[in-house]
Motif scaffolding. Sequence first.
Motif, PDB file in Angstrom:
ATOM      1  N   ARG A 218      11.923  -1.699  -1.962  1.00 47.35           N
ATOM      2  CA  ARG A 218      11.250  -2.379  -3.284  1.00 47.35           C
ATOM      3  C   ARG A 218      11.524  -3.674  -2.781  1.00 47.35           C
ATOM      4  N   VAL A 219      10.373  -4.680  -3.296  1.00 49.49           N
ATOM      5  CA  VAL A 219      10.401  -5.907  -3.223  1.00 49.49           C
ATOM      6  C   VAL A 219      10.180  -6.573  -4.438  1.00 49.49           C
ATOM      7  N   ASP A 220      10.750  -7.524  -4.930  1.00 58.28           N
ATOM      8  CA  ASP A 220      10.313  -8.228  -6.195  1.00 58.28           C
ATOM      9  C   ASP A 220       9.950  -9.669  -6.050  1.00 58.28           C
ATOM     10  N   SER A 221       9.693 -10.137  -4.889  1.00 56.00           N
ATOM     11  CA  SER A 221       9.151 -11.545  -4.765  1.00 56.00           C
ATOM     12  C   SER A 221       8.661 -11.735  -3.504  1.00 56.00           C
ATOM     13  N   ALA A 222       8.018 -12.684  -3.548  1.00 56.86           N
ATOM     14  CA  ALA A 222       7.208 -12.993  -2.122  1.00 56.86           C
ATOM     15  C   ALA A 222       8.088 -13.419  -1.022  1.00 56.86           C
ATOM     16  N   GLU A 223       9.102 -14.115  -1.530  1.00 53.88           N
ATOM     17  CA  GLU A 223      10.166 -14.654  -0.454  1.00 53.88           C
ATOM     18  C   GLU A 223      10.931 -13.556  -0.063  1.00 53.88           C
ATOM     19  N   GLU A 224      11.335 -12.401  -0.743  1.00 53.78           N
ATOM     20  CA  GLU A 224      11.968 -11.091  -0.208  1.00 53.78           C
ATOM     21  C   GLU A 224      11.097 -10.307   0.941  1.00 53.78           C
ATOM     22  N   ALA A 225       9.732 -10.347   0.599  1.00 52.39           N
ATOM     23  CA  ALA A 225       8.937  -9.574   1.351  1.00 52.39           C
ATOM     24  C   ALA A 225       8.722 -10.503   2.868  1.00 52.39           C
ATOM     25  N   ALA A 226       8.712 -11.692   2.534  1.00 54.73           N
ATOM     26  CA  ALA A 226       8.502 -12.497   3.727  1.00 54.73           C
ATOM     27  C   ALA A 226       9.569 -12.633   4.705  1.00 54.73           C
ATOM     28  N   ALA A 227      10.914 -12.542   3.974  1.00 53.79           N
ATOM     29  CA  ALA A 227      12.052 -12.622   4.862  1.00 53.79           C
ATOM     30  C   ALA A 227      12.173 -11.216   5.431  1.00 53.79           C
ATOM     31  N   ILE A 228      11.777  -9.849   5.210  1.00 54.31           N
ATOM     32  CA  ILE A 228      11.807  -8.747   5.636  1.00 54.31           C
ATOM     33  C   ILE A 228      10.541  -8.866   6.757  1.00 54.31           C
ATOM     34  N   ALA A 229       9.569  -9.326   6.677  1.00 53.20           N
ATOM     35  CA  ALA A 229       8.459  -9.607   7.696  1.00 53.20           C
ATOM     36  C   ALA A 229       8.912 -10.223   8.646  1.00 53.20           C
ATOM     37  N   ARG A 230       9.535 -11.543   8.506  1.00 53.02           N
ATOM     38  CA  ARG A 230      10.151 -12.331   9.729  1.00 53.02           C
ATOM     39  C   ARG A 230      11.013 -11.447  10.508  1.00 53.02           C
ATOM     40  N   VAL A 231      11.959 -10.668   9.956  1.00 49.59           N
ATOM     41  CA  VAL A 231      12.918  -9.947  10.761  1.00 49.59           C
ATOM     42  C   VAL A 231      12.146  -8.881  11.704  1.00 49.59           C
ATOM     43  N   HIS A 232      11.140  -8.314  10.979  1.00 47.88           N
ATOM     44  CA  HIS A 232      10.482  -7.323  11.609  1.00 47.88           C
ATOM     45  C   HIS A 232       9.776  -7.691  12.844  1.00 47.88           C
ATOM     46  N   TRP A 233       9.050  -8.929  12.718  1.00 45.22           N
ATOM     47  CA  TRP A 233       8.327  -9.361  13.766  1.00 45.22           C
ATOM     48  C   TRP A 233       9.335  -9.956  14.818  1.00 45.22           C
ATOM     49  N   THR A 234      10.646 -10.581  14.522  1.00 48.21           N
ATOM     50  CA  THR A 234      11.369 -10.961  15.484  1.00 48.21           C
ATOM     51  C   THR A 234      12.039  -9.911  16.206  1.00 48.21           C
ATOM     52  N   LEU A 235      12.074  -8.739  15.849  1.00 44.63           N
ATOM     53  CA  LEU A 235      12.512  -7.743  16.446  1.00 44.63           C
ATOM     54  C   LEU A 235      11.468  -6.772  17.315  1.00 44.63           C
ATOM     55  N   GLY A 236      10.210  -7.517  17.471  1.00 45.91           N
ATOM     56  CA  GLY A 236       9.236  -6.889  18.119  1.00 45.91           C
ATOM     57  C   GLY A 236       8.366  -5.953  17.287  1.00 45.91           C
ATOM     58  N   GLY A 237       8.448  -5.866  15.931  1.00 48.02           N
ATOM     59  CA  GLY A 237       7.571  -4.897  15.213  1.00 48.02           C
ATOM     60  C   GLY A 237       6.167  -5.513  14.971  1.00 48.02           C
ATOM     61  N   LYS A 238       5.174  -4.694  14.347  1.00 44.61           N
ATOM     62  CA  LYS A 238       3.900  -5.193  14.360  1.00 44.61           C
ATOM     63  C   LYS A 238       3.590  -4.994  13.079  1.00 44.61           C
ATOM     64  N   GLY A 239       2.739  -4.207  12.546  1.00 48.35           N
ATOM     65  CA  GLY A 239       1.943  -4.156  11.229  1.00 48.35           C
ATOM     66  C   GLY A 239       3.054  -3.871  10.038  1.00 48.35           C
ATOM     67  N   ILE A 240       3.157  -4.437   8.875  1.00 43.88           N
ATOM     68  CA  ILE A 240       3.900  -4.281   7.721  1.00 43.88           C
ATOM     69  C   ILE A 240       3.021  -4.169   6.604  1.00 43.88           C
ATOM     70  N   LEU A 241       3.307  -3.205   5.657  1.00 41.91           N
ATOM     71  CA  LEU A 241       2.493  -3.178   4.277  1.00 41.91           C
ATOM     72  C   LEU A 241       3.390  -3.499   3.032  1.00 41.91           C
ATOM     73  N   VAL A 242       2.651  -4.314   2.357  1.00 42.44           N
ATOM     74  CA  VAL A 242       3.158  -4.445   1.005  1.00 42.44           C
ATOM     75  C   VAL A 242       2.228  -3.730  -0.011  1.00 42.44           C
ATOM     76  N   THR A 243       2.668  -2.823  -0.721  1.00 39.06           N
ATOM     77  CA  THR A 243       1.688  -1.972  -1.579  1.00 39.06           C
ATOM     78  C   THR A 243       1.985  -2.431  -3.070  1.00 39.06           C
ATOM     79  N   VAL A 244       0.948  -2.660  -3.512  1.00 38.62           N
ATOM     80  CA  VAL A 244       1.134  -3.090  -4.886  1.00 38.62           C
ATOM     81  C   VAL A 244       0.311  -2.167  -5.768  1.00 38.62           C
ATOM     82  N   PRO A 245       0.949  -1.823  -7.013  1.00 43.43           N
ATOM     83  CA  PRO A 245       0.304  -0.857  -7.868  1.00 43.43           C
ATOM     84  C   PRO A 245      -0.984  -1.456  -8.773  1.00 43.43           C
ATOM     85  N   PRO A 246      -1.844  -0.960  -8.915  1.00 44.77           N
ATOM     86  CA  PRO A 246      -2.784  -1.455  -9.803  1.00 44.77           C
ATOM     87  C   PRO A 246      -2.483  -1.719 -11.192  1.00 44.77           C
TER      88      PRO A 246
END
Length: 318
Positions: A218-246
């Motif tokens: 679970r993420v509760d802020s844009a900064e938290e999502a961005a931090a996870i994405a940066r690490v994911h890409w630094t480690l060689g990961g590719k796509g990442i989903l942020v799912t938002v309830p309607p």
Amino acid sequence: MSTPGSAVDFEFGAMGFSTKNAYFRFGPHVKEARARRQPIVALETVVVAFGLPRPANLQVAHEMEETIRAEGVVPATIGLLDGQIVVGLTPAELERFAGDEGVRKVSRRDLPIALARRQIGATTVATTVWAAARAGIRVVATGGIGGVHRGAPFDVSNDLPTLATEPVLVVCAGPKAILDLRATREWLETHGIPILGWGMETMPAFYSASSGLPVDARVDSAEEAAAIARVHWTLGGKGILVTVPPPADFALPRERLETILEEAMAEAERAGVQGWALTPFLLARVAERTGGESVALNRALLIENARIAARIARALEA
């Protein structure tokens, strides 16, 4: 404006790409955004051409762009025009996708055909993500992603393998409810695509707030999502989903939606509707049987996803 046969040379600092390709053209606002190192969010055009009825389709497209601009971020709506992939359609160009009967739905397999024939091509999530990655754009906003189809585990949307190969974060309301959500969730896990829930521990199901399936975090802020994405890409990961309830005021109960979908799927089977035509067929039936509620919901979630995508794009540039 360049045309096929004359090269485009455009520097993309954010992802280290340099493109020299006659089949790409960049809107003036995208060029300016790159020069100023402004964050950018990419948007698809299938939702404009096929996802919403007229005139809501064009209105929502403009509203998504305005929502992104209001967050201090630049929108780059992507589509195929005159033999080129245009990253950053102008308002006049966008109108062609909303009103032209000859628009072709373009997934990645269709790119060479549509470009060679100079067709107007509306980009799917897969094609938008692919183009965004080559344009140095890290964030894409959409409604729902494709996935594994019900009763046909071999029928997998190209959205999924594209996410597995391109380093882009996609903000969405989860996989479309017409899909096999559990199989789609398993496919994403198998291919190393993290699923983040925006303020939620479960993955939404497009029209419904929850599919009952867990997210990876679970993420509760844009900064938290961005931090996870940066690490994911630094480690060689590719796509990442942020799912938002309607938005809660618009979401449909899962039980009601399932009943409608089962009826629509049976009708599609009787009518022999399959392939790329199945999704718009089912979405149209859902709209009819909810008295237009699903159209209002689609509009609300698209705008909300654009807003959150813009905030994450801004946080990635911080």
